[in-house]
Scaffold this active site. Structure first.
Site, PDB file in Angstrom:
ATOM      1  N   TYR A   1       0.837  -1.202   0.000  1.00  0.00           N
ATOM      2  CA  TYR A   1       0.000   0.000   0.000  1.00  0.00           C
ATOM      3  C   TYR A   1       0.870   1.249   0.000  1.00  0.00           C
ATOM      4  O   TYR A   1       0.736   2.119  -0.876  1.00  0.00           O
ATOM      5  CB  TYR A   1      -0.904  -0.028   1.232  1.00  0.00           C
TER       6      TYR A   1
ATOM      7  N   GLY B   1       3.079   1.408  -3.102  1.00  0.00           N
ATOM      8  CA  GLY B   1       2.207   1.592  -4.270  1.00  0.00           C
ATOM      9  C   GLY B   1       1.768   3.040  -4.387  1.00  0.00           C
ATOM     10  O   GLY B   1       1.819   3.654  -5.457  1.00  0.00           O
ATOM     11  N   LYS B   2       1.375   3.618  -3.243  1.00  0.00           N
ATOM     12  CA  LYS B   2       0.917   5.018  -3.244  1.00  0.00           C
ATOM     13  C   LYS B   2       2.072   5.974  -3.521  1.00  0.00           C
ATOM     14  O   LYS B   2       1.897   7.009  -4.162  1.00  0.00           O
ATOM     15  CB  LYS B   2       0.262   5.352  -1.899  1.00  0.00           C
TER      16      LYS B   2
ATOM     17  N   SER C   1     -14.343   2.331  12.712  1.00  0.00           N
ATOM     18  CA  SER C   1     -15.463   1.416  12.455  1.00  0.00           C
ATOM     19  C   SER C   1     -15.400   0.224  13.403  1.00  0.00           C
ATOM     20  O   SER C   1     -16.422  -0.187  13.959  1.00  0.00           O
ATOM     21  CB  SER C   1     -15.477   0.974  10.991  1.00  0.00           C
TER      22      SER C   1
ATOM     23  N   THR D   1      -0.912   3.604  22.774  1.00  0.00           N
ATOM     24  CA  THR D   1      -0.278   4.931  22.878  1.00  0.00           C
ATOM     25  C   THR D   1       0.020   5.516  21.493  1.00  0.00           C
ATOM     26  O   THR D   1       0.374   6.694  21.373  1.00  0.00           O
ATOM     27  CB  THR D   1       1.043   4.866  23.677  1.00  0.00           C
TER      28      THR D   1
ATOM     29  N   ARG E   1       0.959  10.097  14.111  1.00  0.00           N
ATOM     30  CA  ARG E   1       0.586  10.691  12.822  1.00  0.00           C
ATOM     31  C   ARG E   1      -0.306  11.903  13.044  1.00  0.00           C
ATOM     32  O   ARG E   1      -1.310  11.835  13.755  1.00  0.00           O
ATOM     33  CB  ARG E   1      -0.158   9.655  11.990  1.00  0.00           C
TER      34      ARG E   1
HETATM   35  P1  NAD Z   1     -12.647   1.920   0.287  1.00  0.00           P
HETATM   36  O1  NAD Z   1     -11.980   0.588   0.378  1.00  0.00           O
HETATM   37  O2  NAD Z   1     -13.979   2.085   0.937  1.00  0.00           O
HETATM   38  O3  NAD Z   1     -12.816   2.372  -1.229  1.00  0.00           O
HETATM   39  C1  NAD Z   1     -11.970   1.963  -2.263  1.00  0.00           C
HETATM   40  C2  NAD Z   1     -12.835   1.691  -3.481  1.00  0.00           C
HETATM   41  O4  NAD Z   1     -11.978   1.336  -4.570  1.00  0.00           O
HETATM   42  C3  NAD Z   1     -13.779   0.509  -3.268  1.00  0.00           C
HETATM   43  O5  NAD Z   1     -15.045   0.820  -3.787  1.00  0.00           O
HETATM   44  C4  NAD Z   1     -13.124  -0.622  -4.047  1.00  0.00           C
HETATM   45  O6  NAD Z   1     -14.040  -1.603  -4.484  1.00  0.00           O
HETATM   46  C5  NAD Z   1     -12.477   0.143  -5.184  1.00  0.00           C
HETATM   47  N1  NAD Z   1     -11.325  -0.533  -5.794  1.00  0.00           N
HETATM   48  C6  NAD Z   1     -10.263  -1.110  -5.169  1.00  0.00           C
HETATM   49  N2  NAD Z   1      -9.391  -1.607  -6.062  1.00  0.00           N
HETATM   50  C7  NAD Z   1      -9.917  -1.329  -7.294  1.00  0.00           C
HETATM   51  C8  NAD Z   1      -9.499  -1.603  -8.615  1.00  0.00           C
HETATM   52  N3  NAD Z   1      -8.342  -2.264  -8.867  1.00  0.00           N
HETATM   53  N4  NAD Z   1     -10.277  -1.197  -9.643  1.00  0.00           N
HETATM   54  C9  NAD Z   1     -11.450  -0.532  -9.397  1.00  0.00           C
HETATM   55  N5  NAD Z   1     -11.898  -0.262  -8.165  1.00  0.00           N
HETATM   56  C10 NAD Z   1     -11.141  -0.648  -7.126  1.00  0.00           C
HETATM   57  O7  NAD Z   1     -11.603   2.977   0.860  1.00  0.00           O
HETATM   58  P2  NAD Z   1     -11.760   4.529   1.134  1.00  0.00           P
HETATM   59  O8  NAD Z   1     -11.522   4.765   2.569  1.00  0.00           O
HETATM   60  O9  NAD Z   1     -12.996   5.046   0.511  1.00  0.00           O
HETATM   61  O10 NAD Z   1     -10.476   5.094   0.360  1.00  0.00           O
HETATM   62  C11 NAD Z   1     -10.597   5.668  -0.919  1.00  0.00           C
HETATM   63  C12 NAD Z   1      -9.222   6.121  -1.377  1.00  0.00           C
HETATM   64  O11 NAD Z   1      -8.691   7.076  -0.445  1.00  0.00           O
HETATM   65  C13 NAD Z   1      -8.206   4.993  -1.474  1.00  0.00           C
HETATM   66  O12 NAD Z   1      -7.407   5.189  -2.604  1.00  0.00           O
HETATM   67  C14 NAD Z   1      -7.387   5.160  -0.218  1.00  0.00           C
HETATM   68  O13 NAD Z   1      -6.061   4.695  -0.394  1.00  0.00           O
HETATM   69  C15 NAD Z   1      -7.422   6.658   0.000  1.00  0.00           C
HETATM   70  N6  NAD Z   1      -7.240   6.988   1.411  1.00  0.00           N
HETATM   71  C16 NAD Z   1      -8.247   6.828   2.303  1.00  0.00           C
HETATM   72  C17 NAD Z   1      -8.040   7.136   3.635  1.00  0.00           C
HETATM   73  C18 NAD Z   1      -9.133   7.013   4.654  1.00  0.00           C
HETATM   74  O14 NAD Z   1      -8.879   7.249   5.829  1.00  0.00           O
HETATM   75  N7  NAD Z   1     -10.352   6.681   4.297  1.00  0.00           N
HETATM   76  C19 NAD Z   1      -6.780   7.579   4.065  1.00  0.00           C
HETATM   77  C20 NAD Z   1      -5.770   7.701   3.123  1.00  0.00           C
HETATM   78  C21 NAD Z   1      -6.003   7.420   1.795  1.00  0.00           C
HETATM   79  N1  UDP Z   2      -6.264  -0.248  15.664  1.00  0.00           N
HETATM   80  C1  UDP Z   2      -6.636  -0.764  16.883  1.00  0.00           C
HETATM   81  N2  UDP Z   2      -7.699  -1.586  16.930  1.00  0.00           N
HETATM   82  C2  UDP Z   2      -8.444  -1.913  15.833  1.00  0.00           C
HETATM   83  C3  UDP Z   2      -8.065  -1.367  14.588  1.00  0.00           C
HETATM   84  C4  UDP Z   2      -6.970  -0.554  14.547  1.00  0.00           C
HETATM   85  O1  UDP Z   2      -5.993  -0.489  17.914  1.00  0.00           O
HETATM   86  O2  UDP Z   2      -9.415  -2.675  15.989  1.00  0.00           O
HETATM   87  C5  UDP Z   2      -5.111   0.662  15.627  1.00  0.00           C
HETATM   88  C6  UDP Z   2      -4.051   0.333  14.576  1.00  0.00           C
HETATM   89  O3  UDP Z   2      -3.110  -0.581  15.087  1.00  0.00           O
HETATM   90  C7  UDP Z   2      -3.454   1.703  14.321  1.00  0.00           C
HETATM   91  C8  UDP Z   2      -4.633   2.667  14.486  1.00  0.00           C
HETATM   92  O4  UDP Z   2      -5.596   1.951  15.251  1.00  0.00           O
HETATM   93  O5  UDP Z   2      -2.486   2.006  15.272  1.00  0.00           O
HETATM   94  C9  UDP Z   2      -5.268   3.088  13.168  1.00  0.00           C
HETATM   95  O6  UDP Z   2      -5.531   1.920  12.436  1.00  0.00           O
HETATM   96  P1  UDP Z   2      -6.337   1.962  11.065  1.00  0.00           P
HETATM   97  O7  UDP Z   2      -6.310   0.564  10.518  1.00  0.00           O
HETATM   98  O8  UDP Z   2      -7.642   2.607  11.265  1.00  0.00           O
HETATM   99  O9  UDP Z   2      -5.510   2.948  10.146  1.00  0.00           O
HETATM  100  P2  UDP Z   2      -3.951   3.074   9.804  1.00  0.00           P
HETATM  101  O10 UDP Z   2      -3.155   2.109  10.622  1.00  0.00           O
HETATM  102  O11 UDP Z   2      -3.878   2.769   8.363  1.00  0.00           O
HETATM  103  O12 UDP Z   2      -3.640   4.471  10.176  1.00  0.00           O
END
Ligand code: NAD
Ligand code: UDP
Length: 353
Positions: free
Chosen positions: A166, A169-170, A210, A229, A298
Site C-alpha cells: 500500500y 504503491g501510493k 469502524s 499509545t 501521525r
Molecule cells: P474503500 O476501500 O472504501 O474504497 C476503495 C474503493 O476502490 C472501493 O469501492 C473498491 O471496491 C475500489 N477498488 C479497489 N481496487 C480497485 C481496482 N483495482 N479497480 C477498481 N476499483 C477498485 O476505501 P476509502 O476509505 O474510501 O479510500 C478511498 C481512497 O482514499 C483509497 O485510494 C485510499 O487509499 C485513499 N485513502 C483513504 C483514507 C481514509 O482514511 N479513508 C486515508 C488515506 C487514503
Molecule cells: N487499531 C486498533 N484496533 C483496531 C483497529 C486498529 O488499535 O481494531 C489501531 C491500529 O493498530 C493503528 C490505528 O488503530 O495504530 C489506526 O488503524 P487503522 O487501521 O484505522 O488505520 P492506519 O493504521 O492505516 O492508520
C-alpha cells in the site's frame, strides 16, 4: 472491458438535470469516500461516472444517487485496460482498498492497482486532456520521524513489510502523477489523506473507528492493538470531500502533494474510551498484538491547505462520532446493546485469547 451496471444517457433522458460542470469519472466510486464524492459532484452539477471493481465497495453506498439521471456506474478493475471511449473532463482516482486487512489480503493486486491503475487513468487523462486527482495517503510518511508531518517530509517507509504494498504503491503513484505532469503537461492534483471516518465505512472494514464503534454497539470487547499509545488524527468525511473539491478546483495546481486531514491528534486508547463513553457501551477494552510496522504517531501539518485552499476541518470528533454511530446503529439493524456499564470506560482487561 468494464460492465455497465446502470446507464442513463444524458441526452435521451427527459427532464434530466443539466450537467453543466462537465463529466467527472470517480474510480473507486462505490467505496466509502468515493460514494460521498460522487454525491457531492452530482450536487455540484457534474455528470458522474463511478468506476469500481466492488472489491471493498458496495452497491448500497450508491443507493442515494443510483436513480440520478446524471449518474452511471461501471464495474471495472482499473488494473485492466480502460474503455477508450470514456470521454471525461475530470478524473478522481480513489480506487484502492484502504484498510490494512483489505489491502494486505491480495498485496500484489493492491500494488498493481496503485501503479498499473494509475497509469491507465493517467493515459485516459492524457487522451482527453482531463484534470486528474490522486487519493494518496499519510502512509507515504510511514512511521514518521518528523512530527507533525509537512508535505516536504520524505517519510520513513519499510519497502518489504506487509504494509509496503500500500505505502510503496501510493508512493509510486505520486511519482507517476508528477512525471506525467512534467512529461505531458497534464493537470494533476495529489492529496495525502490522513485517517478519515464517517457513514458508509463497512462494519467489517477493519479500521479503528469502524471497529471500535461496531464493537461498542454490539457490546463486544474493544480491540486496542498494542498499548494504544500510538496516535492518529481523525477527519470527518464531509470535511475531507470539501478539501478534495477545493484542491481539484484551485486556480493554480500545486506542484506537490497536499496534506488533507484533521490536525487534532488522539491516542488509540483515548479513541476507545471516547467511543465507549459516547455509545454508553458495556464493552471492555482488550489488547491485541500491534501489527507489524504500525506507525507510532501521525498528525498532518495542513498549513499549505489552510493558506492556499482556505480549507481546514470544521467537524469536531464528537459530532463526527454522532453521525457515524447513528449510521452503524442503522446498519446493524438497531441491534445495539445498551446496558449500564459495570466497569469504568478506562478499565483495561488483558486479552485472554
Ligand atoms: P474503500 O476501500 O472504501 O474504497 C476503495 C474503493 O476502490 C472501493 O469501492 C473498491 O471496491 C475500489 N477498488 C479497489 N481496487 C480497485 C481496482 N483495482 N479497480 C477498481 N476499483 C477498485 O476505501 P476509502 O476509505 O474510501 O479510500 C478511498 C481512497 O482514499 C483509497 O485510494 C485510499 O487509499 C485513499 N485513502 C483513504 C483514507 C481514509 O482514511 N479513508 C486515508 C488515506 C487514503
Ligand atoms: N487499531 C486498533 N484496533 C483496531 C483497529 C486498529 O488499535 O481494531 C489501531 C491500529 O493498530 C493503528 C490505528 O488503530 O495504530 C489506526 O488503524 P487503522 O487501521 O484505522 O488505520 P492506519 O493504521 O492505516 O492508520
Amino acid at each position: 472491458m468494464g460492465r455497465v451496471i446502470k446507464v442513463l444517457k444524458l441526452d435521451t433522458k427527459p427532464g434530466r438535470r443539466r450537467a453543466d460542470q462537465g463529466r467527472a469519472l470517480v474510480a473507486g466510486g462505490a467505496g466509502f469516500l468515493g460514494s460521498h464524492l460522487c454525491q457531492r459532484l452530482l450536487a455540484d452539477g457534474y455528470e458522474v461516472i463511478a468506476l469500481d471493481n466492488f472489491h471493498t465497495g458496495k452497491r448500497y453506498n450508491l443507493s442515494a444517487i443510483a436513480r440520478d439521471a446524471s449518474f452511471t456506474c461501471i464495474r471495472h478493475d482499473i488494473v485492466e485496460e480502460l474503455p477508450t471511449d470514456l470521454a471525461v473532463d475530470e478524473i478522481y482516482n480513489l480506487a484502492c482498498p484502504a484498510s490494512p486487512p483489505h489491502y494486505q489480503a491480495d498485496p500484489i493486486h493492491t500494488f498493481k492497482t496503485s501503479v498499473l491503475g494509475s497509469i491507465n487513468l493517467l493515459e485516459l487523462a492524457r487522451r482527453h486532456n482531463a484534470k486528474i486527482f490522486q487519493a494518496s495517503t499519510s502512509e507515504v510518511y510511514g512511521d514518521p520521524l518528523v512530527h507533525p508531518q509537512p508535505e516536504g517530509y520524505f517519510g520513513n517507509v519499510n519497502t518489504h513489510g506487509p504494509r509496503s504494498c500500500y505505502d510503496e504503491g501510493k508512493r509510486s503513484a505520486e511519482t507517476l502523477f508528477f512525471d506525467y505532469s512534467r512529461t505531458y503537461g497534464i493537470d494533476v492534483r495529489v492529496a495525502r489523506i490522513f485517517n478519515t471516518y464517517g457513514p458508509r465505512m463497512r462494519p467489517d472494514d477493519g479500521r479503528v473507528v469502524s471497529n471500535f464503534i461496531v464493537q461498542a454497539l454490539r457490546g463486544d470487547d474493544i480491540t486496542v492493538y498494542g498499548s494504544g499509545t500510538q496516535t492518529r488524527s481523525f477527519c470527518f468525511v464531509d470535511d475531507l470531500i470539501e478539501g478534495f473539491v477545493r484542491l481539484m478546483n484551485a486556480g493554480v495546481a500545486p506542484q506537490h502533494p497536499v496534506n488533507l486531514g484533521n490536525p487534532v491528534e488522539f491516542t488509540v486508547m483515548k479513541m476507545a474510551e471516547l467511543v465507549i463513553d459516547y455509545t454508553n457501551s458495556r464493552s471492555c477494552i482488550v489488547h491485541r498484538p500491534l501489527p507489524v510496522d504500525d506507525p507510532r504517531q501521525r498528525k498532518p501539518d495542513i498549513s499549505f491547505a489552510r493558506q492556499h485552499l482556505g480549507w481546514e476541518p470544521k467537524v469536531a470528533l464528537s459530532e463526527g462520532l454522532a453521525h457515524t454511530t447513528a449510521y452503524f446503529d442503522a446498519v446493524l439493524g438497531g441491534r445495539r446493546f445498551i446496558a449500564p456499564r459495570t466497569v469504568q470506560a478506562s478499565t483495561v482487561r488483558e486479552a485472554t485469547a
